[in-house]
Design a protein around this motif. Structure first.
Motif, PDB file in Angstrom:
ATOM      1  N   CYS A  54       0.833  -1.201   0.000  1.00 17.56           N
ATOM      2  CA  CYS A  54       0.000   0.000   0.000  1.00 17.56           C
ATOM      3  C   CYS A  54       0.867   1.251   0.000  1.00 17.56           C
ATOM      4  N   GLN A  55       0.401   2.269  -0.693  1.00 16.51           N
ATOM      5  CA  GLN A  55       1.096   3.544  -0.691  1.00 16.51           C
ATOM      6  C   GLN A  55       0.802   4.282   0.609  1.00 16.51           C
ATOM      7  N   PRO A  56       1.657   5.234   0.978  1.00 17.97           N
ATOM      8  CA  PRO A  56       1.347   6.066   2.149  1.00 17.97           C
ATOM      9  C   PRO A  56       0.032   6.817   1.955  1.00 17.97           C
ATOM     10  N   PHE A  57      -0.630   7.100   3.077  1.00 15.94           N
ATOM     11  CA  PHE A  57      -1.859   7.874   3.052  1.00 15.94           C
ATOM     12  C   PHE A  57      -1.550   9.363   2.878  1.00 15.94           C
ATOM     13  N   ASP A  58      -2.431  10.061   2.155  1.00 16.66           N
ATOM     14  CA  ASP A  58      -2.452  11.514   2.210  1.00 16.66           C
ATOM     15  C   ASP A  58      -3.277  11.910   3.427  1.00 16.66           C
ATOM     16  N   VAL A  59      -2.770  12.843   4.236  1.00 16.86           N
ATOM     17  CA  VAL A  59      -3.394  13.176   5.512  1.00 16.86           C
ATOM     18  C   VAL A  59      -3.912  14.611   5.484  1.00 16.86           C
ATOM     19  N   TYR A  60      -5.159  14.786   5.975  1.00 12.52           N
ATOM     20  CA  TYR A  60      -5.781  16.110   6.047  1.00 12.52           C
ATOM     21  C   TYR A  60      -6.407  16.292   7.423  1.00 12.52           C
ATOM     22  N   ALA A  65      -9.811  20.607   5.627  1.00 12.42           N
ATOM     23  CA  ALA A  65      -8.832  19.809   4.873  1.00 12.42           C
ATOM     24  C   ALA A  65      -7.456  20.447   4.815  1.00 12.42           C
ATOM     25  N   VAL A  66      -6.880  20.737   5.985  1.00 11.72           N
ATOM     26  CA  VAL A  66      -5.504  21.237   6.035  1.00 11.72           C
ATOM     27  C   VAL A  66      -4.559  20.076   5.716  1.00 11.72           C
ATOM     28  N   PRO A  67      -3.756  20.153   4.656  1.00 10.97           N
ATOM     29  CA  PRO A  67      -2.868  19.031   4.306  1.00 10.97           C
ATOM     30  C   PRO A  67      -1.724  18.876   5.302  1.00 10.97           C
ATOM     31  N   LEU A  68      -1.508  17.627   5.750  1.00 13.16           N
ATOM     32  CA  LEU A  68      -0.418  17.327   6.684  1.00 13.16           C
ATOM     33  C   LEU A  68       0.643  16.437   6.045  1.00 13.16           C
ATOM     34  N   GLY A  69       0.609  16.286   4.718  1.00 12.61           N
ATOM     35  CA  GLY A  69       1.592  15.458   4.041  1.00 12.61           C
ATOM     36  C   GLY A  69       1.165  14.015   3.990  1.00 12.61           C
ATOM     37  N   GLN A  70       2.136  13.115   3.793  1.00  4.86           N
ATOM     38  CA  GLN A  70       1.856  11.686   3.691  1.00  4.86           C
ATOM     39  C   GLN A  70       2.367  10.951   4.920  1.00  4.86           C
ATOM     40  N   ALA A  71       1.754   9.801   5.206  1.00  2.00           N
ATOM     41  CA  ALA A  71       2.160   8.995   6.355  1.00  2.00           C
ATOM     42  C   ALA A  71       1.806   7.538   6.106  1.00  2.00           C
ATOM     43  N   VAL A  72       2.637   6.633   6.630  1.00  2.00           N
ATOM     44  CA  VAL A  72       2.306   5.214   6.601  1.00  2.00           C
ATOM     45  C   VAL A  72       1.588   4.795   7.876  1.00  2.00           C
ATOM     46  N   SER A  73       1.644   5.654   8.909  1.00  2.00           N
ATOM     47  CA  SER A  73       0.923   5.397  10.159  1.00  2.00           C
ATOM     48  C   SER A  73       0.748   6.721  10.879  1.00  2.00           C
ATOM     49  N   LEU A  74      -0.310   6.813  11.710  1.00  2.00           N
ATOM     50  CA  LEU A  74      -0.624   8.074  12.387  1.00  2.00           C
ATOM     51  C   LEU A  74      -1.287   7.786  13.719  1.00  2.00           C
ATOM     52  N   ALA A  75      -0.997   8.624  14.721  1.00  2.00           N
ATOM     53  CA  ALA A  75      -1.631   8.516  16.036  1.00  2.00           C
ATOM     54  C   ALA A  75      -1.936   9.904  16.569  1.00  2.00           C
ATOM     55  N   PRO A  76      -3.066  10.082  17.275  1.00  2.00           N
ATOM     56  CA  PRO A  76      -3.387  11.379  17.878  1.00  2.00           C
ATOM     57  C   PRO A  76      -2.375  11.770  18.938  1.00  2.00           C
ATOM     58  N   GLY A  77      -2.045  13.049  19.010  1.00  2.02           N
ATOM     59  CA  GLY A  77      -1.157  13.556  20.047  1.00  2.02           C
ATOM     60  C   GLY A  77      -1.908  13.759  21.350  1.00  2.02           C
ATOM     61  N   ALA A  78      -1.194  13.686  22.454  1.00  2.00           N
ATOM     62  CA  ALA A  78      -1.822  13.827  23.770  1.00  2.00           C
ATOM     63  C   ALA A  78      -2.350  15.233  24.001  1.00  2.00           C
ATOM     64  N   ASP A  79      -1.826  16.224  23.291  1.00  2.00           N
ATOM     65  CA  ASP A  79      -2.277  17.605  23.467  1.00  2.00           C
ATOM     66  C   ASP A  79      -3.563  17.910  22.712  1.00  2.00           C
ATOM     67  N   ALA A  80      -4.095  16.923  21.972  1.00  2.00           N
ATOM     68  CA  ALA A  80      -5.338  17.056  21.196  1.00  2.00           C
ATOM     69  C   ALA A  80      -5.223  18.099  20.089  1.00  2.00           C
ATOM     70  N   SER A 100       1.828  19.458  14.086  1.00  2.00           N
ATOM     71  CA  SER A 100       0.626  20.129  14.564  1.00  2.00           C
ATOM     72  C   SER A 100      -0.483  19.999  13.525  1.00  2.00           C
ATOM     73  N   LEU A 101      -1.737  20.195  13.966  1.00  2.00           N
ATOM     74  CA  LEU A 101      -2.860  20.099  13.043  1.00  2.00           C
ATOM     75  C   LEU A 101      -2.890  21.270  12.062  1.00  2.00           C
ATOM     76  N   ALA A 102      -2.029  22.253  12.280  1.00  2.00           N
ATOM     77  CA  ALA A 102      -1.871  23.347  11.323  1.00  2.00           C
ATOM     78  C   ALA A 102      -0.816  23.011  10.269  1.00  2.00           C
ATOM     79  N   GLY A 103      -0.150  21.856  10.419  1.00  2.00           N
ATOM     80  CA  GLY A 103       0.830  21.412   9.441  1.00  2.00           C
ATOM     81  C   GLY A 103       2.270  21.728   9.781  1.00  2.00           C
ATOM     82  N   LYS A 104       2.536  22.243  10.984  1.00  2.00           N
ATOM     83  CA  LYS A 104       3.893  22.599  11.383  1.00  2.00           C
ATOM     84  C   LYS A 104       4.586  21.408  12.038  1.00  2.00           C
ATOM     85  N   THR A 105       5.817  21.119  11.606  1.00  2.00           N
ATOM     86  CA  THR A 105       6.599  20.044  12.212  1.00  2.00           C
ATOM     87  C   THR A 105       7.135  20.497  13.562  1.00  2.00           C
TER      88      THR A 105
END
Length: 296
Positions: A54-60, A65-80, A100-105
């Motif tokens: 499978c290809q990596p997922f596109d994440v929004y 629909a703020v784009p967060l790039g691609q990922a092969v796995s994802l988990a929610p952060g504790a800070d929500a 961040s959910l704003a797209g900042k690393t």
């Protein structure tokens, strides 16, 4: 009540009026779609169909629909307000990043295995599954900044606040991460891997002991119980168990007000202590019946 359904593109659905809308900016067509809730924000993962590789997922993030790039796995952060992602740089080269959910690393990231499955972050660490899909699979709670192992077990079913719930052949074990104490509890239904959905404030967990082959038949059943994480007592949800034809496609989630929401042809909500489920007026039809749900 509004729900976000994992159609392609995702559908915003009003459970009472039946009014539907789509999330603009997310690709549609023949694609795999899944949803995760991060605090109050839904996160959308979408990719082309796949068989073995499978290809990596596109994440929004969010219905904007703020784009967060691609990922092969994802988990929610504790800070929500953030997610942990594993990004793929090459077929056998991946890295763990905090975004961040704003797209900042956030931070510099670290080397990670491409076969690691990210699960959930709590204040005690990041829950991951190592060697996912192999005979060597193991669940580990790690410090994501250092990689240090906090807890490890063959089956960690859920990380909820200060607690882990470990799976066993006939029982469950609740681990209190504050003092390391463990308490075994007998589940009301014997199943080694029930689906656990923590409430948003972390005081309860909805535990689905549904079976895809009830008593070795072709009957699918759902059996939802409520585990009080304070006194570790069980309460069965009303009208359980029941037979269903959409066990793999229907889902559970919680609202901010402490209602447990179930979609299975219709949308139903139940507040612990109430005698019955409250049914939405609008039915889920067609492709909407096979879509996972995130409650907003």
């Amino acid at each position: 009540m509004q729900l976000l359904l994992a159609t392609s593109p995702p559908t915003v659905f009003d459970a009472d009026t039946g009014v539907k809308g789509t999330v603009s900016g997310v690709p549609g067509g023949d694609r795999l779609v899944s949803l995760q809730r991060v605090g109050h924000t839904p996160v959308i993962l979408t990719s082309p169909p796949c068989q073995r590789t499978c290809q990596p997922f596109d994440v929004y993030a969010g219905t904007t629909a703020v784009p967060l790039g691609q990922a092969v796995s994802l988990a929610p952060g504790a800070d929500a307000d953030s997610v942990w992602v594993i990004r793929q740089d090459a077929p056998d080269s991946c890295r763990l990043e905090h975004v961040s959910l704003a797209g900042k690393t956030l931070g510099g990231g670290s080397v990670a295995s491409c076969s690691t499955n990210l699960r959930e972050e709590t204040s005690h660490g990041l829950l991951i599954t190592v060697n996912n899909g192999t005979a060597e699979t193991v669940d580990v709670l790690i410090d994501p900044d250092t990689g240090r192992t906090v807890q490890q077990a063959p089956s960690i079913l859920a990380a909820i606040g200060d607690r882990l719930i470990l799976g066993g052949l006939t029982d469950l074990t609740v681990v209190d991460l504050r003092d390391g104490s463990r308490k075994k509890i007998q589940p009301p239904v014997v199943q080694s891997s029930p689906v656990i959905v923590p409430s948003r404030e972390g005081g309860f967990a909805a535990v689905d002991f549904g079976s895809p082959a009830w008593h070795s038949t072709d009957i699918q059943t759902r059996d939802v119980w409520l585990l009080d994480l304070g006194d570790l007592t069980w309460q069965q949800a009303p009208s359980m168990p029941y037979s269903t034809g959409t066990l793999k496609h229907s889902s559970l989630d919680w609202t901010d007000h402490g209602d447990l929401v179930l979609d299975d042809g219709v949308v139903a909500a139940w507040h612990p202590g109430e005698p019955a489920w409250r049914l939405g007026k609008a039915k889920l039809t067609g492709a909407l019946q096979t879509a996972a749900v995130s409650v907003s």
